[in-house]
Design a protein around this motif. Structure first.
Motif: not given
Length: 125
Positions: A40-43, A47-48, A52-58
């Motif tokens: 059951r994939p969801d956002a 997400s990568e 523990g926190f979202p990537a903020f750089e390229d």
């Protein structure tokens, strides 16, 4: 000609078993998850994440060369230990030739360390 081909039979069998097991370890979990309903994939799952926190750089940002230098130095001195231990264990049976060969090897490593130290590869800012 047949005896030459028969010599390759164990290698071909090993390769076939390795490919079959590799495919099984990749494909079977995907099939089982689809059949059991756990797929059951969801956002949030897609997400990568990093620490523990979202990537903020390229993700294609360039790393400093010092990271690579540290990695290369680690590999060099890790290989030194990998070569040094078996040599030390079998030293009594190998004679003076292996002792001199290892001393040349260690001198080369010491020169490499001195060069890296002089160039500042071990400095971290």
């Amino acid at each position: 000609m047949a005896s030459v081909a028969a010599g390759y039979l164990p290698i071909l069998l090993f390769l076939a078993v390795a490919l079959a097991l590799s495919a099984a370890f990749v494909v079977l979990p995907m099939l089982v998850s689809r059949l059991t309903g756990t797929h059951r994939p969801d956002a949030e799952k897609l997400s990568e994440y990093e620490c523990g926190f979202p990537a903020f750089e390229d993700s294609r940002a360039q790393f400093d060369v010092r990271f690579y230098l540290v990695a290369i130095l680690f590999i060099v001195f890790d290989l030194e230990a990998a070569f040094l231990y078996p040599w030390a264990v079998s030293l009594m049976g190998t004679g003076w030739t292996s002792w001199f060969a290892m001393m040349i090897f260690l001198i080369e490593l010491a020169l490499g360390l001195a060069y890296a130290w002089k160039k500042g590869a071990l400095e971290w800012e």
